[in-house]
Design an enzyme around this catalytic site. Sequence first.
Site, mmCIF file in Angstrom:
data_model
loop_
_atom_site.group_PDB
_atom_site.id
_atom_site.type_symbol
_atom_site.label_atom_id
_atom_site.label_comp_id
_atom_site.label_asym_id
_atom_site.label_seq_id
_atom_site.Cartn_x
_atom_site.Cartn_y
_atom_site.Cartn_z
ATOM 1 N N TYR A 143 1.042 -0.832 -0.620
ATOM 2 C CA TYR A 143 -0.052 -0.039 0.051
ATOM 3 C C TYR A 143 1.033 1.396 -0.004
ATOM 4 C CZ TYR A 143 -3.105 4.125 1.782
ATOM 5 O OH TYR A 143 -4.370 4.822 1.855
ATOM 6 N N ASP A 238 9.795 2.862 -0.402
ATOM 7 C CA ASP A 238 8.751 3.638 -0.284
ATOM 8 C C ASP A 238 8.583 3.163 1.835
ATOM 9 O OD1 ASP A 238 6.495 4.495 1.118
ATOM 10 O OD2 ASP A 238 4.643 3.746 -0.234
ATOM 11 N N LYS A 266 4.845 9.275 8.898
ATOM 12 C CA LYS A 266 5.019 8.787 10.221
ATOM 13 C C LYS A 266 6.454 8.842 11.182
ATOM 14 C CE LYS A 266 2.375 5.013 8.409
ATOM 15 N NZ LYS A 266 1.024 4.806 8.378
HETATM 16 N N1 PLP Z 1 3.466 4.358 2.349
HETATM 17 C C1 PLP Z 1 3.047 3.193 2.920
HETATM 18 C C2 PLP Z 1 4.050 1.762 2.603
HETATM 19 C C3 PLP Z 1 2.032 3.183 4.292
HETATM 20 O O1 PLP Z 1 2.310 2.872 4.646
HETATM 21 C C4 PLP Z 1 1.359 4.656 3.621
HETATM 22 C C5 PLP Z 1 0.589 4.868 5.318
HETATM 23 O O2 PLP Z 1 -0.216 3.902 5.825
HETATM 24 C C6 PLP Z 1 1.549 5.455 3.452
HETATM 25 C C7 PLP Z 1 2.529 4.852 2.053
HETATM 26 C C8 PLP Z 1 0.733 6.543 3.042
HETATM 27 O O3 PLP Z 1 0.424 7.476 3.986
HETATM 28 P P1 PLP Z 1 -0.331 8.447 4.797
HETATM 29 O O4 PLP Z 1 -1.398 7.801 5.874
HETATM 30 O O5 PLP Z 1 0.315 9.497 5.551
HETATM 31 O O6 PLP Z 1 -1.177 9.328 3.467
#
Ligand code: PLP
Length: 423
Positions: A143, A238, A266
């Site tokens: 995700y 990511d 985060k």
């Molecule tokens: N990328 C990863 C690996 C994530 O775990 C998340 C959210 O959990 C995101 C992107 C998206 O981040 P946000 O919820 O701050 O938009």
Amino acid sequence: MSVTNESLFERAKQTNPGGVNSPVRSFRSVGGTPRFFRKGEGAYLWDVEGTRYLDLVGSWGASITGHAHPEIVQAVQKAAEHGLSFGAPTEAEIEMAETLCRLLPSMEQVRLVSSGTEATMSAIRLARGFTKRDLLIKFEGCYHGHSDSLLVAAGSGALTFGHPTSGGVSELTASQTVVLPYHDTEALENAFKQLGDKVAAVIIEPVAGNMNMIIPTQAYLQTLRTLCDDYGVVLIFDEVMSGFRVALECVQGLMGIRPDITTLGKVIGGGMPVAAFGGRKDIMAHLAPLGSVYQAGTLSGNPVAVAAGLASLAIIQREGFYQHLSTVTQRFVQGINRIAANHAFCAQSLGGMFGFYCLESVPDSYEAMRKCDQESFKRVFHALLNQGVYLPPSAFEAGFMSAAHTEVMIDDALNKFATIVDA
Ligand code: PLP
């Protein structure tokens, strides 16, 4: 009448779709009533009914120092006194960028944004602008936030283009994303052979946390790096979830692999909305105002949020921080594995992130993870919740510890787990 979780959930449903502002909070996959929290301190959360929980979610990884860390709260208060938002540059943003570039050598330049979704969405646009190609490769079970080109699942054939997994995402957008199985070297090599010179970017969670935690081998990530080099594809790690969560050097440091672009979120906001994407200077030079790829944000680099992020980054760099975090997390997973020896549960961890699986053995792919016993997870989740331990409310999510968790707290949670498993 005093408020209860249930009464608030009913009230919320009148004005918020599903009663929440982000779907996983609704407890849909475990059933029951989500807890409405009023306070967090250290490793604990308190709901509106006054019940205390040992928090194993940590705001989905953000709260690595523990809730309401006094230094972060103080930094936020001090920044707020000087104004909440300017929409103009501040010195603290430079300090943030310098800190990130120093901690992650692959990040030669960085842009701050407000959410992980924004970071990945912008990184992909930048990769497309840089390579002048359209296709994107992502992996099943990963995700990366909720932008259109990422809400896509694999097509029916081994190498067909994706189709939308969300209403509102057009077939046309989805058709520019190719979805491959995670941690499958052969599928990767085949995809590059057939499409490599049309691909702008590959985006991957280098340790996955959104299909529960899956740790790929170094060799797999190295193959991915080599293929991207061979075909001129931008490799995006990511690390919104894994960044500063698995180690100070993130997954890229642990595995010794240098991505072209990294996305973060985060932990770097210390609980406030800060995220970032950054990487090779020659790629970042394509970003507006220098280059043609447009990206902007009224609240990007917000001074109060950045103050929280800087305070959080200062704390995690202290001697012994990750040692303690890893020790308590390992104690938890070793305890689970010991207690669950004769049951279909197991666990593993990396730094302050852990996977708790309703499976006989630790999964190494999404396919293996999909076989987990969700009914069993629901039973354990609710039994622990009733005893004041708050696991992520889904069998497919990783869990998170903070530096405020102690061995005594972990042992108490393990004792509770043992009584549930033996019941
Ligand atoms: N990328 C990863 C690996 C994530 O775990 C998340 C959210 O959990 C995101 C992107 C998206 O981040 P946000 O919820 O701050 O938009």
